[in-house]
Design an enzyme around this catalytic site. Structure first.
Site, mmCIF file in Angstrom:
data_model
loop_
_atom_site.group_PDB
_atom_site.id
_atom_site.type_symbol
_atom_site.label_atom_id
_atom_site.label_comp_id
_atom_site.label_asym_id
_atom_site.label_seq_id
_atom_site.Cartn_x
_atom_site.Cartn_y
_atom_site.Cartn_z
ATOM 1 N N CYS A 157 -10.543 -0.832 34.803
ATOM 2 C CA CYS A 157 -11.114 -1.898 33.669
ATOM 3 C C CYS A 157 -10.975 -3.203 33.796
ATOM 4 O O CYS A 157 -9.645 -3.624 34.001
ATOM 5 C CB CYS A 157 -10.805 -1.032 32.161
ATOM 6 S SG CYS A 157 -11.248 -2.138 31.026
ATOM 7 N N CYS A 213 -8.529 3.405 26.844
ATOM 8 C CA CYS A 213 -9.617 3.353 27.971
ATOM 9 C C CYS A 213 -8.777 3.768 29.331
ATOM 10 O O CYS A 213 -7.736 3.385 29.496
ATOM 11 C CB CYS A 213 -10.243 1.848 28.206
ATOM 12 S SG CYS A 213 -10.968 1.750 29.801
ATOM 13 N N LYS A 267 16.124 -9.934 -1.591
ATOM 14 C CA LYS A 267 15.816 -8.322 -1.025
ATOM 15 C C LYS A 267 15.528 -8.905 0.483
ATOM 16 O O LYS A 267 14.319 -9.510 0.690
ATOM 17 C CB LYS A 267 14.717 -7.766 -1.753
ATOM 18 C CG LYS A 267 14.669 -6.261 -1.123
ATOM 19 C CD LYS A 267 13.771 -5.521 -1.909
ATOM 20 C CE LYS A 267 13.510 -4.032 -1.396
ATOM 21 N NZ LYS A 267 13.817 -3.767 0.041
ATOM 22 N N GLU A 320 0.791 -1.349 -0.104
ATOM 23 C CA GLU A 320 -0.229 0.024 0.018
ATOM 24 C C GLU A 320 0.876 1.212 0.009
ATOM 25 O O GLU A 320 0.763 2.279 -0.790
ATOM 26 C CB GLU A 320 -0.924 0.164 1.384
ATOM 27 C CG GLU A 320 -2.110 -0.904 1.217
ATOM 28 C CD GLU A 320 -2.733 -0.765 2.681
ATOM 29 O OE1 GLU A 320 -3.698 -0.188 2.627
ATOM 30 O OE2 GLU A 320 -2.067 -1.716 3.643
ATOM 31 N N GLU A 374 19.817 -10.540 -6.540
ATOM 32 C CA GLU A 374 20.150 -11.206 -4.946
ATOM 33 C C GLU A 374 18.657 -11.014 -4.159
ATOM 34 O O GLU A 374 17.876 -10.373 -4.612
ATOM 35 C CB GLU A 374 20.846 -10.023 -4.203
ATOM 36 C CG GLU A 374 22.252 -9.634 -4.745
ATOM 37 C CD GLU A 374 22.795 -8.296 -4.153
ATOM 38 O OE1 GLU A 374 22.317 -7.881 -3.230
ATOM 39 O OE2 GLU A 374 23.857 -8.134 -4.526
ATOM 40 N N TYR A 389 25.735 -7.496 1.921
ATOM 41 C CA TYR A 389 25.640 -7.641 0.461
ATOM 42 C C TYR A 389 26.303 -6.454 -0.525
ATOM 43 O O TYR A 389 26.020 -6.540 -1.491
ATOM 44 C CB TYR A 389 24.288 -7.731 0.059
ATOM 45 C CG TYR A 389 23.116 -6.635 0.597
ATOM 46 C CD1 TYR A 389 23.371 -5.516 0.265
ATOM 47 C CD2 TYR A 389 22.360 -6.924 1.700
ATOM 48 C CE1 TYR A 389 22.845 -4.307 0.965
ATOM 49 C CE2 TYR A 389 21.412 -5.984 2.004
ATOM 50 C CZ TYR A 389 21.645 -4.764 1.806
ATOM 51 O OH TYR A 389 20.899 -3.632 2.235
ATOM 52 N N ASP A 436 14.302 -8.324 4.120
ATOM 53 C CA ASP A 436 13.011 -7.546 4.818
ATOM 54 C C ASP A 436 13.630 -7.243 6.293
ATOM 55 O O ASP A 436 13.250 -7.884 7.073
ATOM 56 C CB ASP A 436 11.847 -8.196 4.655
ATOM 57 C CG ASP A 436 10.783 -7.328 4.828
ATOM 58 O OD1 ASP A 436 11.135 -5.856 4.951
ATOM 59 O OD2 ASP A 436 9.791 -7.522 5.189
ATOM 60 N N LYS A 493 9.581 -6.277 -6.411
ATOM 61 C CA LYS A 493 9.048 -6.905 -5.097
ATOM 62 C C LYS A 493 7.818 -7.846 -5.493
ATOM 63 O O LYS A 493 7.265 -7.616 -6.543
ATOM 64 C CB LYS A 493 8.504 -5.732 -4.475
ATOM 65 C CG LYS A 493 9.336 -4.734 -3.815
ATOM 66 C CD LYS A 493 9.449 -4.617 -2.662
ATOM 67 C CE LYS A 493 9.049 -3.176 -2.255
ATOM 68 N NZ LYS A 493 8.866 -2.797 -0.825
ATOM 69 N N CYS A 495 -15.590 -1.917 29.834
ATOM 70 C CA CYS A 495 -16.069 -1.332 31.079
ATOM 71 C C CYS A 495 -17.021 -0.058 30.819
ATOM 72 O O CYS A 495 -17.562 0.627 31.888
ATOM 73 C CB CYS A 495 -14.839 -0.948 32.042
ATOM 74 S SG CYS A 495 -13.957 0.511 31.359
ATOM 75 N N CYS A 514 -15.131 2.150 26.361
ATOM 76 C CA CYS A 514 -14.468 1.008 26.302
ATOM 77 C C CYS A 514 -15.371 -0.038 26.264
ATOM 78 O O CYS A 514 -16.543 -0.157 26.843
ATOM 79 C CB CYS A 514 -13.634 1.054 27.609
ATOM 80 S SG CYS A 514 -12.876 -0.683 27.873
HETATM 81 S S1 IVH Z 1 21.356 -2.508 -2.036
HETATM 82 C C1 IVH Z 1 22.627 1.403 -3.401
HETATM 83 N N1 IVH Z 1 20.712 -5.107 -1.595
HETATM 84 O O1 IVH Z 1 16.287 -2.370 0.337
HETATM 85 C C2 IVH Z 1 22.067 0.107 -3.089
HETATM 86 N N2 IVH Z 1 19.514 -3.441 -0.614
HETATM 87 O O2 IVH Z 1 14.382 -0.778 -0.594
HETATM 88 C C3 IVH Z 1 21.285 0.084 -1.902
HETATM 89 N N3 IVH Z 1 17.842 -4.241 0.916
HETATM 90 O O3 IVH Z 1 17.851 0.395 1.764
HETATM 91 C C4 IVH Z 1 20.857 -1.355 -1.188
HETATM 92 N N4 IVH Z 1 18.288 -6.382 0.453
HETATM 93 O O4 IVH Z 1 18.012 -1.745 3.291
HETATM 94 C C5 IVH Z 1 20.463 -3.875 -1.544
HETATM 95 N N5 IVH Z 1 20.198 -7.604 -1.510
HETATM 96 C C6 IVH Z 1 19.858 -6.123 -1.388
HETATM 97 C C7 IVH Z 1 18.925 -5.779 -0.125
HETATM 98 C C8 IVH Z 1 18.801 -4.427 0.019
HETATM 99 C C9 IVH Z 1 17.420 -5.571 1.177
HETATM 100 C C10 IVH Z 1 17.247 -3.268 1.530
HETATM 101 C C11 IVH Z 1 18.198 -1.905 1.738
HETATM 102 C C12 IVH Z 1 17.711 -0.635 1.035
HETATM 103 C C13 IVH Z 1 16.442 -1.064 0.812
HETATM 104 C C14 IVH Z 1 15.708 -0.312 -0.287
#
Ligand code: IVH
Length: 683
Positions: free
Chosen positions: A439, A434, A119, A36, A117, A232, A121, A322, A419, A416
């Site tokens: 309560c 509350c 990504k 979102e 690579e 990374y 989280d 994503k 209560c 609430c």
């Molecule tokens: S490269 C200049 N590689 O995603 C390049 N970022 O949404 C910057 N992240 O700020 C980051 N996995 O915190 C890179 N394999 C990956 C990643 C990665 C997660 C995060 C990172 C970045 C954010 C951006």
């Protein structure tokens, strides 16, 4: 859209994005799903591109041109040698192919090689190693400077304090290594299971818990939750790396130095291979230790990366693709409102059961009143449900096409549900509360927390029993536990005679529980078990704690006077005991015969230096050796008098002699007083 409409919309979207940035980066508690958020941000950047005049008329400050800011109170900030950027992202294959087409055109080449690579989280972090020794861990912050979270990062077990020199990968003088701190799904589940057992609210998802944890002021609390890290990328490096001229070469180095690296990496030539690698990643990512919400596609050649360059917030040579969160549609049967231990009201969606990402979902969070209003969610609507951060389901929107005329806007309760007290809103918070201390639901949760294993540990006073004693009106507050009588319990039936006696014995026993258990049990905001232990070392009893003042915690130069207790906690404790009910509780507990056991100071079993042995040598510039030893021990470390292979660090000052020589000979890391202070999270 007229230019003036565009200007208005741009201004509104900017404010909205700024609000969500604040919640995500600074408070680690977003209200909306990443998807979102990405949608809102996308609408904003599209409008800014289509109506540049309207965009500049709305001001030059826009969240699309900068990276989110995670800096928080209580940390030293530190300037990155090389700024940390963000990434452009997309959910669409078409846009990913456009990214490639742009690079082909920009660089004037037909074929380009990429790495793909996972990504990760988590939250971005930059590690600085000087002469191979870890000296600093800093969050991304605003991209230019971030928070120094070294002491907290040192709790990460897999994080090497020292880089391993390897063939083809010599250790540079100074290097910034970039990556992501995260919490594994398994650890997240472990913590939530413990929260369940204590009757506390569950954490929402691993990413936010990891981000919140790294910003705790007490490294010992951080150590109680196990964080992990994956690296990374590389920032500044002196001298420049030789020979390694590709992104995949970076990964190989990171690995060779002994740092945790991504579980899987693909090299791909051309966008079709990129696309099939992404498909493969998607199929295997559920088996990764970390949440993976997408793939990061990067040009492999560092020379081409430099040629492509960057915008103010993101490189042109990388793109995050994503994965759309799994989403299901189902009927919202009703909205119920839950009351937490501190009175916060949380609306919950009661759903027609639907299967989503491998489980059946019948309840989902609605966050708070504002969110329901913003999305105009109504009882009887068909709603979309997603797993935010892949764990807790959330209602993300309404299928208005299926809305029945009988569905009316939802009106959040003014009182609430437990209560009937009129609810209040707290300044600076979206949540409604509350305000009634008595309560029954709050009482129930407070008592459950106090009696739990993590606090005074009253065996037999679990959820069912707490329901009974609160329901009967025997217990209206924690102190009432100590007034329960055998006669009262026996009215529950003849068959409970034995268990009543056991329960009363357990209650009696709990009167002598350790002081920290009582402190934890009081439920002071921000004060967890680790902080409770620190407080118990400093204050002789509950009354002394209740009488404490700000000056007991924070010195003239804003320095913390009690190890582990920072500004936020100090404020919380003082505010807590400014409320008469909380002082009364302490008095009642003491009157009921509670006599907490005083702690015996022992080596802390948690802390950034647990498992580390230090040897001190030479004269330190500002601390005595005793002082330095005390600080190391307080952080869980051990002091030894002789250097061996097992020594983790040699802390060397002026005129250090043979110990320093020996450390060098054995390859043991040598640190200065400054390094020590940094590792402890100060300076
Ligand atoms: S490269 C200049 N590689 O995603 C390049 N970022 O949404 C910057 N992240 O700020 C980051 N996995 O915190 C890179 N394999 C990956 C990643 C990665 C997660 C995060 C990172 C970045 C954010 C951006």
């Amino acid at each position: 859209m007229t230019p003036s409409e565009a200007k208005e919309r741009i201004a509104a979207l900017r404010a909205e994005v700024a609000l969500h940035d604040e919640r995500y980066y600074r408070r680690s508690s977003p209200e909306i799903s990443d998807q979102e958020y990405d949608q809102i941000k996308r609408e904003l950047s599209d409008l800014e591109a289509r109506y540049p005049d309207a965009a500049s008329a709305a001001g030059s400050d826009t969240p699309t041109a900068r990276v989110g800011d995670d800096r928080a109170e209580g940390f030293q900030t530190y300037r990155h040698r090389q700024p940390m950027q963000s990434l452009d992202n997309t959910y669409s294959e078409v846009e990913l192919r456009e990214f490639h087409a742009r690079l082909v055109k920009l660089l004037g080449r037909d074929e380009l090689s990429y790495v793909v690579e996972p990504k990760v989280d988590g939250l971005a972090v930059s590690l600085t190693y000087e002469k191979g020794v870890l000296v600093r861990a800093v969050t991304r912050g605003n991209g230019t400077e971030g928070d120094d979270v070294t002491a907290n990062a040192l709790t990460i077990r897999a994080l090497p304090r020292r880089l391993r020199a390897a063939e083809g990968a010599p250790v540079p003088d100074v290097i910034e290594i970039r990556g992501e701190i995260y919490m594994s799904t398994a650890e997240f589940e472990r913590i939530n299971a413990a929260r369940d057992a204590e009757g506390e609210e569950r954490y929402a998802n691993p990413r936010n818990l990891a981000a919140g944890t790294i910003k705790l002021l007490d490294p010992r609390e951080v150590a109680e939750r196990r964080l992990e890290i994956v690296l990374y990328g590389i920032g500044a490096c002196e001298p420049a790396l030789s020979g390694g001229d590709t992104q995949s070469g970076y990964h190989a180095r990171v690995k060779a130095w002994g740092l945790p690296s991504v579980e899987r990496l693909w090299t791909a030539s051309g966008i079709d291979q990129v696309w099939s690698a992404i498909g493969e990643l998607d199929r295997m990512r559920s088996g990764f230790a970390y949440g993976t919400d997408g793939a990061v596609v990067k040009l492999d050649s560092l020379a081409l990366q430099r040629e492509a360059g960057s915008t103010s917030r993101a490189p042109r040579w990388a793109m995050a693709y994503k994965f759309a969160a799994e989403r299901a549609e189902t009927k919202l049967l009703s909205i119920s409102v839950q009351v937490g231990r501190t009175g916060v009201l949380t609306p919950v969606a009661e759903l027609e059961p639907v299967s989503l990402a491998g489980s059946t979902v019948s309840r989902a969070t609605l966050h708070n009143r504002d969110e329901i209003g913003r999305k105009d969610i109504r009882e009887g609507d068909y709603v979309y449900v997603e797993k935010a951060g892949e764990v807790i389901p959330a209602v993300v929107g309404v299928n208005t096409a299926r809305r029945q005329p009988s569905c009316v806007p939802y009106v959040f309760p003014q009182v609430c549900p437990a209560c009937g007290s009129p609810v209040v809103s707290v300044e600076g918070e979206v949540a409604l509360r509350c305000p009634n201390y008595e309560c029954p639901v709050q009482v129930r949760r407070r008592v459950l927390h106090f009696a739990s294993k993590a606090c005074v540990d009253i065996d037999g006073m679990g959820e069912a029993m707490v329901d009974v004693v609160v329901g009967k009106g025997w217990v209206r507050g924690i102190a009432d536990l100590y007034r329960l009588s055998r006669e009262q319990l026996l009215t529950l039936g003849k068959s409970v005679e034995k268990s009543s006696d056991n329960l009363l014995a357990a209650i009696e026993r709990s009167k002598r529980a350790e002081l920290w258990r009582f402190i934890h049990g009081l439920g002071i905001p921000h004060v967890g078990a680790a902080a409770a232990k620190d407080l118990a070392l400093r204050f002789p009893g509950l009354e002394a704690l209740a009488d404490s003042r700000h000056e007991d915690y924070i010195g003239k130069d804003k320095e913390s006077l009690i190890a582990g207790i920072g500004q936020t906690m100090a404020d919380a404790i003082v505010t807590h005991f400014n409320q008469p009910v909380n002082r009364t509780l302490v008095r009642d507990l003491v009157a009921a015969g509670v006599e907490p056991a005083r702690p015996v100071a022992a080596a802390p079993s948690t802390g950034p230096f647990v498992g580390k042995t230090f040897v001190l040598t030479g004269t330190l510039p500002s601390m005595t050796r005793e002082e330095a030893s005390a600080r190391i021990e307080a952080a869980g470390g051990k002091i030894s008098s002789s250097v061996s292979k097992k020594t983790s660090f040699v802390l060397a000052g002026a005129d250090a002699g043979s110990k320093l020589e020996k450390a060098k000979a054995l390859g043991v890391a040598v640190i200065s007083e400054d390094d020590l202070v940094r590792m402890l999270g100060g300076g």
